[in-house]
Design an enzyme around this catalytic site. Structure first.
Site, mmCIF file in Angstrom:
data_model
loop_
_atom_site.group_PDB
_atom_site.id
_atom_site.type_symbol
_atom_site.label_atom_id
_atom_site.label_comp_id
_atom_site.label_asym_id
_atom_site.label_seq_id
_atom_site.Cartn_x
_atom_site.Cartn_y
_atom_site.Cartn_z
ATOM 1 N N LYS A 6 6.206 8.455 -5.522
ATOM 2 C CA LYS A 6 6.318 8.524 -4.063
ATOM 3 C C LYS A 6 6.865 7.199 -3.551
ATOM 4 O O LYS A 6 6.743 6.150 -4.185
ATOM 5 C CB LYS A 6 4.977 8.841 -3.401
ATOM 6 N N ASP A 144 -4.557 7.950 -2.931
ATOM 7 C CA ASP A 144 -3.254 8.619 -2.873
ATOM 8 C C ASP A 144 -3.241 9.981 -3.562
ATOM 9 O O ASP A 144 -2.271 10.731 -3.429
ATOM 10 C CB ASP A 144 -2.171 7.745 -3.522
#
Length: 297
Positions: A6, A144
């Site tokens: 990401k 996350d």
């Protein structure tokens, strides 16, 4: 299958929460580059990991230390399996084949994305998990991890567990895999953010209509000055060469450039494939000691 990295479009850290975590505001994008992971059930009920380490040379040892070649008890995949198995003893064992490319200490979510891949695999053994149970477990494993459970991009707030799925135009970019090691806890401490109750600050927990429009239309140059990473001043003070790298990204054609996470990886977004290729070649020529990869989203 891919266990994607990401990048953060902007990362604001407005305050430190009373629970010890930091409040964040960021747009998380999954990108096309990442690790390859294959998971299959193991009939003997144990955890087995077989990994190929393709991380950049300077950070390769960081992964090996927690791989099957080191102390696997510190590996996030092992921790995820043990935690899930303690809640649901019926779950099968797993055999995992991992090609590891995402560097630790790079701000790319390399551990979190692997954990989410394993949780999604275990979730296929219904009714052992409900989606709510999996989400709660994911948040306990890492801030996350919940983001990587979904398929899309998200505006992320709280400590990382509050997700609002958003529409983002298809785009391309170049990612710099840098050798600097940025310890996340140390980077947060260097920000020296004030202690504040989570409920005391509501503003900023939604994206502006202007930013929503920019993301939908893919006008990446309009993100400059509107989205920023609070870690950049600290990172550039510790490692001035990262500031030089950002300047070159912008000079060579990047429409928007930023550190991702708390660093040290950096990316640039571009308007089209031709600019992407030109940017890649110029960066490789300027920084022959660094690794650059193409990505899209």
């Amino acid at each position: 299958m891919i266990s994607p990295a990401k990048i953060n479009l902007g990362l604001e850290i407005p305050f430190k929460r009373l629970d010890g975590f930091h409040e964040i505001r960021s747009v998380f994008l999954k990108i096309s580059w990442g690790d390859d992971i294959e998971i299959e059930p193991a009939s003997n009920g144990v955890f087995e990991l077989f990994s190929n380490n393709e991380i950049i040379l300077e950070k390769r040892k960081l992964y090996d230390q927690v791989s099957e070649r080191g102390d696997i008890k510190n590996n996030i995949l092992y921790k995820t399996f043990i935690k899930a198995r303690s809640l649901f003893p019926e779950l099968p064992g797993v055999k995992i084949h991992l090609t590891k490319r995402i560097s630790p200490a790079g701000g790319l979510g390399g551990g979190s994305t692997n954990a989410a891949s394993l949780l999604n695999f275990l979730f296929s053994w219904r009714p052992f998990f409900t989606s709510d149970e999996m989400f709660v477990l994911a948040a306990e494993i890492g801030s996350d991890v919940p983001f990587f459970l979904g398929e899309g991009h998200a505006f992320v707030t709280g400590k990382g567990e509050i997700l609002e799925e958003i529409e983002v135009h298809h785009g391309q970019g170049i990612l710099a895999l840098t050798p600097q090691v940025m310890n996340t806890s140390e980077m947060y401490s260097l920000l020296k953010k004030p202690l504040q109750e989570s409920a005391s600050q509501k503003n900023g927990n939604t994206l502006s209509k202007n930013l929503i429009s920019i993301l939908k239309n893919g006008d990446w140059s309009s993100l400059q000055g509107r989205l920023w990473n609070d870690f950049e001043p600290v990172a550039f003070q510790l490692h001035p060469e990262l500031g030089v790298l950002k300047d070159k990204f912008l000079e060579f054609g990047s429409s928007y450039c930023s550190l991702t996470g708390s660093g040290s990886s950096m990316y640039g977004l571009v308007q089209g494939l031709e600019i992407q290729e030109e940017l890649l070649q110029r960066l490789r020529q300027e920084f022959s000691n660094l690794t650059f990869v193409r990505f899209n989203f």
